[in-house]
Design an enzyme around this catalytic site. Sequence first.
Site, PDB file in Angstrom:
ATOM      1  N   THR A 135       0.760  -1.169  -0.069  1.00 40.74           N
ATOM      2  CA  THR A 135      -0.108   0.052  -0.013  1.00 40.74           C
ATOM      3  C   THR A 135       0.865   1.288   0.009  1.00 40.74           C
ATOM      4  OG1 THR A 135      -0.105  -0.217   2.512  1.00 40.74           O
ATOM      5  CG2 THR A 135      -2.046  -1.127   1.192  1.00 40.74           C
ATOM      6  N   GLU A 136       2.157   1.073  -0.208  1.00 42.63           N
ATOM      7  CA  GLU A 136       2.940   2.573   0.055  1.00 42.63           C
ATOM      8  C   GLU A 136       2.905   3.447  -0.991  1.00 42.63           C
ATOM      9  OE1 GLU A 136       5.410  -1.257   1.605  1.00 42.63           O
ATOM     10  OE2 GLU A 136       4.028  -0.807   0.021  1.00 42.63           O
ATOM     11  N   THR A 137       2.630   3.122  -2.182  1.00 45.45           N
ATOM     12  CA  THR A 137       2.324   4.320  -3.309  1.00 45.45           C
ATOM     13  C   THR A 137       1.177   4.994  -3.043  1.00 45.45           C
ATOM     14  OG1 THR A 137       1.213   2.524  -4.662  1.00 45.45           O
ATOM     15  CG2 THR A 137       3.707   3.109  -5.258  1.00 45.45           C
ATOM     16  N   LEU A 139       0.502   6.299  -0.388  1.00 46.92           N
ATOM     17  CA  LEU A 139       1.033   7.256   0.634  1.00 46.92           C
ATOM     18  C   LEU A 139       2.224   8.092  -0.181  1.00 46.92           C
ATOM     19  CD1 LEU A 139       1.084   5.179   3.896  1.00 46.92           C
ATOM     20  CD2 LEU A 139      -0.581   6.935   3.312  1.00 46.92           C
ATOM     21  N   LEU A 141       4.769   6.811  -1.168  1.00 46.70           N
ATOM     22  CA  LEU A 141       6.146   6.205  -0.668  1.00 46.70           C
ATOM     23  C   LEU A 141       6.320   4.992  -1.704  1.00 46.70           C
ATOM     24  CD1 LEU A 141       5.591   6.025   3.245  1.00 46.70           C
ATOM     25  CD2 LEU A 141       6.978   7.607   1.786  1.00 46.70           C
TER      26      LEU A 141
END
Length: 260
Positions: A135-137, A139, A141
Amino acid sequence: MYETLDLSVDDRGVARLVLNRVEKHNALSAQMIAELTQAAQRLGADDAVRVVVLTGAGKSFCAGGDLAWMQQQMAADPETRFAEARKLAEMLQALNTLPKPLIGALQGNAFGGGVGMASVCDVAIGVDTLKMGLTETRLGLIPATIGPYVVARMGEARARRVFFSARLFGAEEAVELGLLARAVPAEELEAAVEAEVVPYLSCAPGAVATSKALVRDLGPRVDDAAIDGTIRALVDRWETGEAAEGIGAFFEKRKAAWMR
Protein backbone atom coordinates in the site's frame (compact mmCIF):
# COMPACT_ATOMS: atom_id res chain seq x y z
CA MET A 1 12.77 -8.87 27.69
CA TYR A 2 10.79 -7.39 24.78
CA GLU A 3 8.05 -4.77 24.84
CA THR A 4 6.71 -5.20 21.30
CA LEU A 5 7.20 -8.97 20.95
CA ASP A 6 6.42 -12.18 22.79
CA LEU A 7 8.98 -14.97 22.49
CA SER A 8 8.68 -18.50 23.82
CA VAL A 9 10.38 -21.82 23.08
CA ASP A 10 8.76 -25.19 23.76
CA ASP A 11 10.53 -28.35 24.88
CA ARG A 12 10.93 -29.49 21.27
CA GLY A 13 12.92 -26.39 20.38
CA VAL A 14 10.08 -24.72 18.47
CA ALA A 15 10.22 -20.97 19.05
CA ARG A 16 7.15 -18.78 18.71
CA LEU A 17 7.91 -15.15 17.87
CA VAL A 18 4.77 -13.03 18.18
CA LEU A 19 4.39 -9.43 17.00
CA ASN A 20 2.56 -7.78 19.87
CA ARG A 21 1.51 -4.19 19.23
CA VAL A 22 -2.14 -5.14 19.08
CA GLU A 23 -3.42 -1.58 19.43
CA LYS A 24 -1.37 -0.58 16.36
CA HIS A 25 -2.14 -3.73 14.35
CA ASN A 26 1.50 -4.78 14.86
CA ALA A 27 2.84 -1.91 12.77
CA LEU A 28 6.64 -1.78 12.61
CA SER A 29 7.87 0.92 14.98
CA ALA A 30 11.54 1.74 15.59
CA GLN A 31 11.39 -0.29 18.79
CA MET A 32 9.81 -3.32 17.13
CA ILE A 33 12.38 -3.18 14.33
CA ALA A 34 15.20 -3.19 16.89
CA GLU A 35 13.61 -5.98 18.93
CA LEU A 36 13.00 -8.15 15.88
CA THR A 37 16.64 -7.80 14.89
CA GLN A 38 17.74 -8.76 18.40
CA ALA A 39 15.32 -11.71 18.50
CA ALA A 40 16.51 -13.02 15.13
CA GLN A 41 20.12 -12.86 16.28
CA ARG A 42 19.28 -14.58 19.56
CA LEU A 43 17.28 -17.36 17.93
CA GLY A 44 19.90 -17.90 15.26
CA ALA A 45 22.62 -18.39 17.88
CA ASP A 46 20.59 -20.70 20.13
CA ASP A 47 21.43 -24.33 19.33
CA ALA A 48 18.36 -25.48 21.25
CA VAL A 49 16.04 -23.75 18.77
CA ARG A 50 15.10 -25.96 15.80
CA VAL A 51 12.28 -24.02 14.13
CA VAL A 52 10.83 -20.50 14.46
CA VAL A 53 7.15 -19.64 13.96
CA LEU A 54 6.48 -15.96 13.25
CA THR A 55 2.95 -14.72 13.89
CA GLY A 56 1.01 -11.76 15.25
CA ALA A 57 -1.32 -11.05 18.14
CA GLY A 58 -4.74 -9.54 17.60
CA LYS A 59 -6.59 -8.94 14.35
CA SER A 60 -3.62 -8.22 12.09
CA PHE A 61 -0.37 -9.99 11.32
CA CYS A 62 1.37 -6.70 10.51
CA ALA A 63 -0.10 -3.45 9.18
CA GLY A 64 3.26 -2.35 7.72
CA GLY A 65 5.43 0.54 8.80
CA ASP A 66 4.24 2.59 11.75
CA LEU A 67 3.05 5.88 10.27
CA ALA A 68 4.22 7.87 13.29
CA TRP A 69 7.69 6.46 12.62
CA MET A 70 7.38 7.48 8.97
CA GLN A 71 6.28 10.96 10.00
CA GLN A 72 9.41 11.26 12.14
CA GLN A 73 11.53 10.39 9.10
CA MET A 74 9.86 13.17 7.12
CA ALA A 75 11.09 15.67 9.72
CA ALA A 76 14.57 14.15 10.13
CA ASP A 77 17.82 15.07 8.40
CA PRO A 78 19.08 12.80 5.56
CA GLU A 79 21.66 11.07 7.79
CA THR A 80 19.00 10.08 10.32
CA ARG A 81 16.67 8.92 7.57
CA PHE A 82 19.42 6.76 6.10
CA ALA A 83 20.26 5.25 9.50
CA GLU A 84 16.62 4.43 10.23
CA ALA A 85 16.08 2.91 6.80
CA ARG A 86 19.18 0.77 7.30
CA LYS A 87 17.81 -0.55 10.60
CA LEU A 88 14.66 -1.67 8.80
CA ALA A 89 16.70 -3.31 6.03
CA GLU A 90 18.96 -5.05 8.54
CA MET A 91 15.96 -6.43 10.43
CA LEU A 92 14.53 -7.96 7.27
CA GLN A 93 17.90 -9.44 6.34
CA ALA A 94 18.38 -10.84 9.87
CA LEU A 95 15.11 -12.75 9.50
CA ASN A 96 15.86 -13.70 5.91
CA THR A 97 19.23 -15.20 6.84
CA LEU A 98 18.06 -16.81 10.08
CA PRO A 99 19.79 -20.24 10.09
CA LYS A 100 16.58 -21.93 11.25
CA PRO A 101 13.38 -22.65 9.32
CA LEU A 102 11.07 -19.63 9.63
CA ILE A 103 7.38 -20.46 9.32
CA GLY A 104 4.93 -17.58 8.99
CA ALA A 105 1.47 -17.96 10.52
CA LEU A 106 -0.59 -15.05 9.24
CA GLN A 107 -3.61 -14.93 11.50
CA GLY A 108 -4.77 -11.61 10.05
CA ASN A 109 -4.12 -8.93 7.45
CA ALA A 110 -0.66 -8.00 6.15
CA PHE A 111 0.07 -4.69 4.42
CA GLY A 112 3.27 -3.04 3.25
CA GLY A 113 6.05 -4.18 5.53
CA GLY A 114 3.82 -7.02 6.66
CA VAL A 115 4.01 -8.43 3.14
CA GLY A 116 7.77 -8.08 3.41
CA MET A 117 7.75 -10.00 6.69
CA ALA A 118 5.76 -12.81 5.06
CA SER A 119 8.23 -12.84 2.17
CA VAL A 120 11.25 -13.54 4.38
CA CYS A 121 9.55 -16.63 5.82
CA ASP A 122 10.54 -19.96 4.34
CA VAL A 123 6.87 -20.94 4.34
CA ALA A 124 3.94 -18.63 5.04
CA ILE A 125 0.44 -19.92 5.75
CA GLY A 126 -2.48 -17.55 6.18
CA VAL A 127 -6.09 -17.60 7.19
CA ASP A 128 -8.44 -17.66 4.23
CA THR A 129 -10.08 -14.36 5.21
CA LEU A 130 -6.94 -12.24 5.27
CA LYS A 131 -6.21 -9.27 3.02
CA MET A 132 -2.77 -8.29 1.78
CA GLY A 133 -1.44 -5.32 -0.15
CA LEU A 134 1.65 -3.28 -0.93
CA THR A 135 0.00 0.00 0.00
CA GLU A 136 3.02 2.32 0.03
CA THR A 137 2.31 4.16 -3.23
CA ARG A 138 -1.04 5.31 -1.86
CA LEU A 139 1.01 7.34 0.65
CA GLY A 140 3.50 8.63 -1.91
CA LEU A 141 6.08 6.07 -0.72
CA ILE A 142 7.55 2.92 -2.30
CA PRO A 143 8.00 -0.71 -1.13
CA ALA A 144 11.77 -0.25 -1.10
CA THR A 145 13.51 -2.20 1.66
CA ILE A 146 11.03 -5.06 1.41
CA GLY A 147 11.33 -5.08 -2.37
CA PRO A 148 14.14 -7.63 -2.83
CA TYR A 149 12.34 -10.19 -0.68
CA VAL A 150 8.91 -9.61 -2.22
CA VAL A 151 10.25 -9.90 -5.77
CA ALA A 152 12.34 -12.95 -4.85
CA ARG A 153 9.22 -14.60 -3.47
CA MET A 154 6.81 -13.68 -6.27
CA GLY A 155 9.08 -13.26 -9.30
CA GLU A 156 9.09 -10.08 -11.35
CA ALA A 157 6.10 -10.88 -13.54
CA ARG A 158 3.76 -11.61 -10.62
CA ALA A 159 5.18 -8.75 -8.56
CA ARG A 160 4.27 -6.28 -11.30
CA ARG A 161 0.61 -7.13 -10.69
CA VAL A 162 0.57 -5.73 -7.14
CA PHE A 163 3.91 -4.04 -6.36
CA PHE A 164 2.98 -0.47 -7.28
CA SER A 165 -0.84 -0.39 -7.54
CA ALA A 166 -1.54 -0.48 -3.77
CA ARG A 167 -4.36 -2.88 -4.65
CA LEU A 168 -5.60 -5.13 -1.86
CA PHE A 169 -5.95 -8.83 -2.57
CA GLY A 170 -7.22 -11.84 -0.70
CA ALA A 171 -5.71 -15.09 0.49
CA GLU A 172 -6.52 -17.04 -2.67
CA GLU A 173 -4.65 -14.55 -4.84
CA ALA A 174 -1.81 -14.42 -2.30
CA VAL A 175 -1.36 -18.17 -2.84
CA GLU A 176 -1.40 -17.66 -6.60
CA LEU A 177 1.20 -14.90 -6.29
CA GLY A 178 3.44 -17.15 -4.20
CA LEU A 179 3.26 -15.08 -1.02
CA LEU A 180 1.38 -17.82 0.82
CA ALA A 181 1.95 -21.55 0.52
CA ARG A 182 -1.58 -22.26 1.73
CA ALA A 183 -4.70 -20.45 2.92
CA VAL A 184 -6.79 -22.25 5.52
CA PRO A 185 -9.79 -21.54 7.76
CA ALA A 186 -8.75 -19.80 10.98
CA GLU A 187 -9.50 -22.85 13.09
CA GLU A 188 -7.07 -24.91 10.96
CA LEU A 189 -4.15 -22.48 11.02
CA GLU A 190 -2.33 -24.00 13.99
CA ALA A 191 -2.59 -27.51 12.58
CA ALA A 192 -1.34 -26.35 9.19
CA VAL A 193 1.65 -24.63 10.79
CA GLU A 194 2.38 -27.68 12.93
CA ALA A 195 2.42 -29.83 9.79
CA GLU A 196 5.21 -27.60 8.46
CA VAL A 197 7.13 -27.65 11.74
CA VAL A 198 7.18 -31.38 12.50
CA PRO A 199 9.33 -32.62 9.58
CA TYR A 200 12.21 -30.37 10.65
CA LEU A 201 12.38 -32.06 14.03
CA SER A 202 13.69 -35.18 12.28
CA CYS A 203 16.34 -33.28 10.30
CA ALA A 204 19.94 -32.50 11.22
CA PRO A 205 19.93 -28.82 12.29
CA GLY A 206 23.27 -28.07 10.66
CA ALA A 207 22.18 -29.63 7.38
CA VAL A 208 18.97 -27.58 7.46
CA ALA A 209 20.92 -24.35 8.06
CA THR A 210 23.39 -25.10 5.28
CA SER A 211 20.60 -26.06 2.87
CA LYS A 212 18.76 -22.84 3.62
CA ALA A 213 21.90 -20.80 2.94
CA LEU A 214 22.46 -22.74 -0.29
CA VAL A 215 18.97 -22.12 -1.64
CA ARG A 216 19.43 -18.39 -0.98
CA ASP A 217 22.69 -18.47 -2.94
CA LEU A 218 21.04 -20.31 -5.82
CA GLY A 219 18.03 -17.98 -5.94
CA PRO A 220 17.80 -14.23 -6.53
CA ARG A 221 20.63 -12.50 -4.69
CA VAL A 222 19.72 -10.14 -1.87
CA ASP A 223 23.21 -8.77 -1.26
CA ASP A 224 24.67 -5.61 0.25
CA ALA A 225 24.48 -3.75 -3.06
CA ALA A 226 20.77 -4.51 -3.48
CA ILE A 227 20.03 -3.58 0.12
CA ASP A 228 21.98 -0.32 -0.13
CA GLY A 229 20.10 0.53 -3.30
CA THR A 230 16.73 0.06 -1.60
CA ILE A 231 17.82 2.21 1.33
CA ARG A 232 18.84 5.04 -0.99
CA ALA A 233 15.57 4.71 -2.91
CA LEU A 234 13.52 4.93 0.30
CA VAL A 235 15.46 7.91 1.65
CA ASP A 236 15.11 9.72 -1.68
CA ARG A 237 11.38 9.02 -1.70
CA TRP A 238 10.93 10.38 1.84
CA GLU A 239 12.32 13.68 0.54
CA THR A 240 9.68 14.11 -2.18
CA GLY A 241 6.62 16.31 -2.14
CA GLU A 242 4.45 13.28 -2.82
CA ALA A 243 5.60 11.61 0.39
CA ALA A 244 4.94 14.77 2.39
CA GLU A 245 1.47 15.04 0.84
CA GLY A 246 0.63 11.37 1.34
CA ILE A 247 1.71 11.18 4.97
CA GLY A 248 0.15 14.57 5.70
CA ALA A 249 -3.16 13.55 4.15
CA PHE A 250 -3.26 10.39 6.26
CA PHE A 251 -2.79 12.25 9.53
CA GLU A 252 -5.17 15.02 8.48
CA LYS A 253 -7.78 12.38 7.54
CA ARG A 254 -8.24 13.72 4.02
CA LYS A 255 -7.67 12.47 0.50
CA ALA A 256 -4.22 12.98 -0.99
CA ALA A 257 -4.09 15.35 -3.95
CA TRP A 258 -3.77 12.51 -6.48
CA MET A 259 -6.75 10.48 -5.30
CA ARG A 260 -9.69 10.26 -7.67
